[in-house]
Scaffold this motif. Structure first.
Motif, PDB file in Angstrom:
ATOM      1  N   ALA A 225      66.860  49.576  -9.744  1.00  0.00           N
ATOM      2  CA  ALA A 225      66.902  50.724  -9.351  1.00  0.00           C
ATOM      3  C   ALA A 225      68.390  51.618  -8.929  1.00  0.00           C
ATOM      4  O   ALA A 225      69.242  50.747  -8.757  1.00  0.00           O
ATOM      5  N   ARG A 226      68.662  52.167  -9.685  1.00  0.00           N
ATOM      6  CA  ARG A 226      69.818  52.523  -9.612  1.00  0.00           C
ATOM      7  C   ARG A 226      70.604  53.595  -8.970  1.00  0.00           C
ATOM      8  O   ARG A 226      69.413  54.770  -8.311  1.00  0.00           O
ATOM      9  N   ILE A 227      71.080  53.390  -7.831  1.00  0.00           N
ATOM     10  CA  ILE A 227      71.341  54.049  -5.854  1.00  0.00           C
ATOM     11  C   ILE A 227      72.289  54.810  -5.772  1.00  0.00           C
ATOM     12  O   ILE A 227      73.383  53.765  -6.292  1.00  0.00           O
ATOM     13  N   ALA A 228      72.914  55.568  -5.259  1.00  0.00           N
ATOM     14  CA  ALA A 228      73.808  56.155  -4.922  1.00  0.00           C
ATOM     15  C   ALA A 228      73.168  56.926  -2.960  1.00  0.00           C
ATOM     16  O   ALA A 228      72.101  57.015  -3.027  1.00  0.00           O
ATOM     17  N   MET A 229      74.522  56.479  -1.840  1.00  0.00           N
ATOM     18  CA  MET A 229      73.906  56.111  -0.905  1.00  0.00           C
ATOM     19  C   MET A 229      74.597  56.610   0.375  1.00  0.00           C
ATOM     20  O   MET A 229      76.186  56.544  -0.300  1.00  0.00           O
ATOM     21  N   PRO A 230      74.745  57.095   1.031  1.00  0.00           N
ATOM     22  CA  PRO A 230      75.288  57.047   2.247  1.00  0.00           C
ATOM     23  C   PRO A 230      76.515  56.473   2.953  1.00  0.00           C
ATOM     24  O   PRO A 230      75.800  55.208   2.868  1.00  0.00           O
ATOM     25  N   SER A 231      77.593  56.579   3.726  1.00  0.00           N
ATOM     26  CA  SER A 231      78.644  56.318   4.408  1.00  0.00           C
ATOM     27  C   SER A 231      78.737  56.201   5.296  1.00  0.00           C
ATOM     28  O   SER A 231      80.020  57.014   5.399  1.00  0.00           O
ATOM     29  N   ALA A 232      77.893  56.512   6.389  1.00  0.00           N
ATOM     30  CA  ALA A 232      78.105  56.776   7.504  1.00  0.00           C
ATOM     31  C   ALA A 232      77.590  55.699   8.857  1.00  0.00           C
ATOM     32  O   ALA A 232      76.939  55.408   8.886  1.00  0.00           O
ATOM     33  N   VAL A 233      78.143  56.008   9.850  1.00  0.00           N
ATOM     34  CA  VAL A 233      77.419  55.364  10.870  1.00  0.00           C
ATOM     35  C   VAL A 233      76.417  56.250  11.020  1.00  0.00           C
ATOM     36  O   VAL A 233      76.123  57.033  11.176  1.00  0.00           O
ATOM     37  N   GLY A 234      75.311  55.238  11.981  1.00  0.00           N
ATOM     38  CA  GLY A 234      73.838  55.088  11.866  1.00  0.00           C
ATOM     39  C   GLY A 234      73.332  55.356  10.792  1.00  0.00           C
ATOM     40  O   GLY A 234      71.702  55.655  10.960  1.00  0.00           O
ATOM     41  N   THR A 235      72.850  55.241   9.954  1.00  0.00           N
ATOM     42  CA  THR A 235      72.502  54.705   8.803  1.00  0.00           C
ATOM     43  C   THR A 235      72.077  54.323   8.264  1.00  0.00           C
ATOM     44  O   THR A 235      72.958  52.498   8.294  1.00  0.00           O
ATOM     45  N   TRP A 236      71.017  53.590   7.914  1.00  0.00           N
ATOM     46  CA  TRP A 236      70.696  52.420   6.978  1.00  0.00           C
ATOM     47  C   TRP A 236      69.762  52.907   6.089  1.00  0.00           C
ATOM     48  O   TRP A 236      67.778  52.884   6.042  1.00  0.00           O
ATOM     49  N   PRO A 237      69.819  52.557   4.833  1.00  0.00           N
ATOM     50  CA  PRO A 237      69.202  53.145   3.610  1.00  0.00           C
ATOM     51  C   PRO A 237      68.961  51.908   2.665  1.00  0.00           C
ATOM     52  O   PRO A 237      69.615  50.868   2.827  1.00  0.00           O
ATOM     53  N   ALA A 238      67.486  52.209   1.875  1.00  0.00           N
ATOM     54  CA  ALA A 238      66.546  50.467   1.309  1.00  0.00           C
ATOM     55  C   ALA A 238      65.719  50.523   0.246  1.00  0.00           C
ATOM     56  O   ALA A 238      65.306  51.851   0.179  1.00  0.00           O
ATOM     57  N   PHE A 239      66.091  49.826  -0.055  1.00  0.00           N
ATOM     58  CA  PHE A 239      65.072  49.633  -1.976  1.00  0.00           C
ATOM     59  C   PHE A 239      64.783  48.440  -1.449  1.00  0.00           C
ATOM     60  O   PHE A 239      65.276  47.478  -1.400  1.00  0.00           O
ATOM     61  N   TRP A 240      63.263  48.738  -1.464  1.00  0.00           N
ATOM     62  CA  TRP A 240      62.145  47.249  -0.995  1.00  0.00           C
ATOM     63  C   TRP A 240      60.931  47.207  -1.816  1.00  0.00           C
ATOM     64  O   TRP A 240      60.689  47.938  -1.680  1.00  0.00           O
ATOM     65  N   MET A 241      59.880  46.386  -0.875  1.00  0.00           N
ATOM     66  CA  MET A 241      59.060  46.076  -1.015  1.00  0.00           C
ATOM     67  C   MET A 241      58.437  45.021  -0.115  1.00  0.00           C
ATOM     68  O   MET A 241      58.584  44.240   0.623  1.00  0.00           O
ATOM     69  N   MET A 242      56.927  45.802  -0.108  1.00  0.00           N
ATOM     70  CA  MET A 242      55.993  45.026   0.769  1.00  0.00           C
ATOM     71  C   MET A 242      55.075  44.331  -0.021  1.00  0.00           C
ATOM     72  O   MET A 242      54.392  45.551  -0.953  1.00  0.00           O
ATOM     73  N   GLY A 243      54.700  43.356   1.129  1.00  0.00           N
ATOM     74  CA  GLY A 243      53.252  42.822  -0.493  1.00  0.00           C
ATOM     75  C   GLY A 243      51.806  44.000   0.336  1.00  0.00           C
ATOM     76  O   GLY A 243      51.625  44.227   0.823  1.00  0.00           O
ATOM     77  N   THR A 244      50.946  44.131  -0.763  1.00  0.00           N
ATOM     78  CA  THR A 244      49.830  45.225  -0.224  1.00  0.00           C
ATOM     79  C   THR A 244      48.970  44.736  -0.233  1.00  0.00           C
ATOM     80  O   THR A 244      47.976  45.727   0.094  1.00  0.00           O
ATOM     81  N   ALA A 245      48.693  42.926   0.978  1.00  0.00           N
ATOM     82  CA  ALA A 245      48.261  43.325   1.882  1.00  0.00           C
ATOM     83  C   ALA A 245      48.800  43.556   3.453  1.00  0.00           C
ATOM     84  O   ALA A 245      47.870  43.267   4.243  1.00  0.00           O
ATOM     85  N   CYS A 246      49.965  44.293   3.055  1.00  0.00           N
ATOM     86  CA  CYS A 246      50.215  44.417   4.221  1.00  0.00           C
ATOM     87  C   CYS A 246      49.744  45.853   4.474  1.00  0.00           C
ATOM     88  O   CYS A 246      48.757  46.812   3.909  1.00  0.00           O
ATOM     89  N   ASP A 247      49.272  45.773   6.183  1.00  0.00           N
ATOM     90  CA  ASP A 247      48.186  46.738   6.724  1.00  0.00           C
ATOM     91  C   ASP A 247      47.908  48.046   7.259  1.00  0.00           C
ATOM     92  O   ASP A 247      47.789  48.875   7.788  1.00  0.00           O
ATOM     93  N   ASP A 248      49.417  48.774   6.699  1.00  0.00           N
ATOM     94  CA  ASP A 248      50.189  49.772   7.441  1.00  0.00           C
ATOM     95  C   ASP A 248      49.721  50.849   6.144  1.00  0.00           C
ATOM     96  O   ASP A 248      49.010  50.630   5.428  1.00  0.00           O
ATOM     97  N   THR A 249      49.353  52.177   6.972  1.00  0.00           N
ATOM     98  CA  THR A 249      48.744  53.397   6.650  1.00  0.00           C
ATOM     99  C   THR A 249      49.816  53.913   5.614  1.00  0.00           C
ATOM    100  O   THR A 249      51.095  53.955   5.487  1.00  0.00           O
ATOM    101  N   VAL A 250      49.225  54.493   4.707  1.00  0.00           N
ATOM    102  CA  VAL A 250      50.611  56.173   3.808  1.00  0.00           C
ATOM    103  C   VAL A 250      49.567  57.481   4.679  1.00  0.00           C
ATOM    104  O   VAL A 250      48.873  57.464   4.129  1.00  0.00           O
ATOM    105  N   THR A 251      50.641  57.948   3.692  1.00  0.00           N
ATOM    106  CA  THR A 251      50.462  59.551   3.544  1.00  0.00           C
ATOM    107  C   THR A 251      50.534  60.040   2.648  1.00  0.00           C
ATOM    108  O   THR A 251      51.034  60.110   1.191  1.00  0.00           O
ATOM    109  N   THR A 252      48.949  60.456   1.495  1.00  0.00           N
ATOM    110  CA  THR A 252      49.203  60.824   0.114  1.00  0.00           C
ATOM    111  C   THR A 252      49.552  62.487  -0.124  1.00  0.00           C
ATOM    112  O   THR A 252      49.170  62.471  -1.706  1.00  0.00           O
TER     113      THR A 252
END
Length: 401
Positions: A225-252
């Motif tokens: 992914a090609r990304i630009a993001m803020p540089s500011a105190v208290g920010t935590w931008p991320a581009f990541w992946m989780m296994g589909t076996a993770c049992d968290d829910t989503v909002t569709t």
């Protein structure tokens, strides 16, 4: 009869020799196909050719139909580089590589051609093909065929409370804080002086977290992914992946009830996590990591069972667009930043260990802009910095064919 027997033996020997030759050819071709090759443009008049994951390589090229030039490329780790300078704009460049094989022998690639100054750097060769992408070309709601959302603050089923997705984050995620505008996916972080009462708590900070979970997932591939993001105190931008076996829910849905929330995964890290890019505060570095469970199989989270293998790289100004990517194969994961100009990996993790079986299963993509939390040192964002924006030019997945 002896003549027939002799003919039979000669035929058997011929078949055997042909079989060995064919096997060797297939072996060499297979080894060569594992290499990735191509070029980058460090400047308007120079070309850096590369062959990655090969013991040696030769470059053969022509400029404007002139005589063929042949050079042994310079070895750097398991990668091979050669830079051609003084190339005029508009020059027709033809090239191919002779790629050495770890088992001996070599394989020539096909001729390729491009015009200097005629466009952006093409993707590396080596059998990769695009299998999915989102270029965010239509303003408004993100493509529902590709994306779902995480809403809320990460309800923790273990302690029956909101725990900031297990990280102490401060924001409440809303799908509406994620939208497409002017060719970019935009994740906007807001601060409201007046609290919004949700789930019996007051919330002042809102942001977005978008995921392909339930829509798209992949096992192995180049994910970028090609990304630009803020540089500011208290920010935590991320581009990541989780296994589909993770049992968290989503909002569709893009417009859920205001107090709609999702539940965080109870079986992390045994379902696996790959952090392609994380950033915090005003750092000039970005961070790469993987998480897995010491045990083999899926288990509820347990203290002392979680493993990681982090790294970081100085990228300079993170508010400018950079290309963040991984190449995930059955034996290892390699991280890259701006691979057009930096074709060597910035981090590599071996995933062949038996208790890393998480990384032999499908994963989905997540993009988010978190606020505060453990990774930032629990620093408080400055209200004057809001609104803040994380912008994504495109997300693309390649796989070997």
């Amino acid at each position: 009869m002896r003549g027939s027997k002799a003919l039979q033996l000669r035929s058997q020997r011929l078949v055997t020799v042909q079989g060995i030759a064919l096997s060797l050819c297939l072996l060499f071709a297979t080894a060569a196909s594992a290499a990735t090759s191509g070029y980058t443009l460090p400047s308007s008049s120079s070309i850096q050719f590369y062959v990655n994951d090969a013991p040696w390589a030769d470059l053969h090229y022509q400029l404007n139909g002139g005589s063929q030039q042949n050079f042994r490329m310079t070895r750097s780790g398991n990668n091979n580089l050669y830079t051609v300078t003084g190339v005029p704009s508009g020059a027709a460049v033809r090239y191919f590589f002779t790629i050495g094989n770890t088992s001996g022998g070599a394989t020539d690639t096909a001729w390729a051609q491009f015009t200097m100054g005629g466009g952006t750097t093409p993707p590396p060769t080596g059998g990769w093909a695009v299998v999915w992408e989102d270029t965010f070309s239509t303003n408004g709601q993100p493509n529902a065929a590709n994306w779902s959302y995480h809403a809320g603050n990460g309800f923790n089923p273990g302690n029956q409370s909101f725990s900031g997705w297990g990280n102490g984050e401060w924001e409440w995620y809303r799908p509406s804080n994620t939208y497409v505008q002017d060719g970019n996916l935009v994740i906007r972080a807001d601060y409201n002086k007046t609290a919004t009462r949700l789930q019996n708590r007051d919330w002042f900070q809102f942001s977005g977290r978008i995921t392909t979970k339930g829509k798209k997932s992949w096992k192995y591939g180049r994910v970028e992914a090609r990304i630009a993001m803020p540089s500011a105190v208290g920010t935590w931008p991320a581009f990541w992946m989780m296994g589909t076996a993770c049992d968290d829910t989503v909002t569709t849905t893009y417009t859920p009830a205001a107090d709609r929330y999702d539940t965080m995964a109870s079986n992390w890290s045994s379902c696996g996590e790959i952090d392609i890019m994380e950033h915090k505060n005003t750092e000039t570095r970005t961070f790469q990591n993987v998480f897995w469970d010491s045990r083999t199989g899926l288990f509820p989270w347990a203290d002392g069972q979680n493993n990681e293998q982090p790294s970081n790289i100085n990228v300079g100004n993170v508010t400018q667009f950079h290309l963040y990517s991984i190449e995930w194969e059955p034996t290892q994961i390699r991280w890259y930043v701006d691979r057009e100009t930096n074709p060597s990996p910035v981090h590599t993790v071996d995933i062949t260990a038996g208790n890393k079986e998480e990384f032999q299963k499908p994963f989905h993509i997540i993009l988010n802009l978190a606020l505060s939390g453990i990774f930032t040192g629990y620093l408080e964002p400055n209200p004057a910095d809001f609104p803040m924006y994380m912008k994504v030019d495109y997300v693309r997945v390649w796989q070997r064919q």
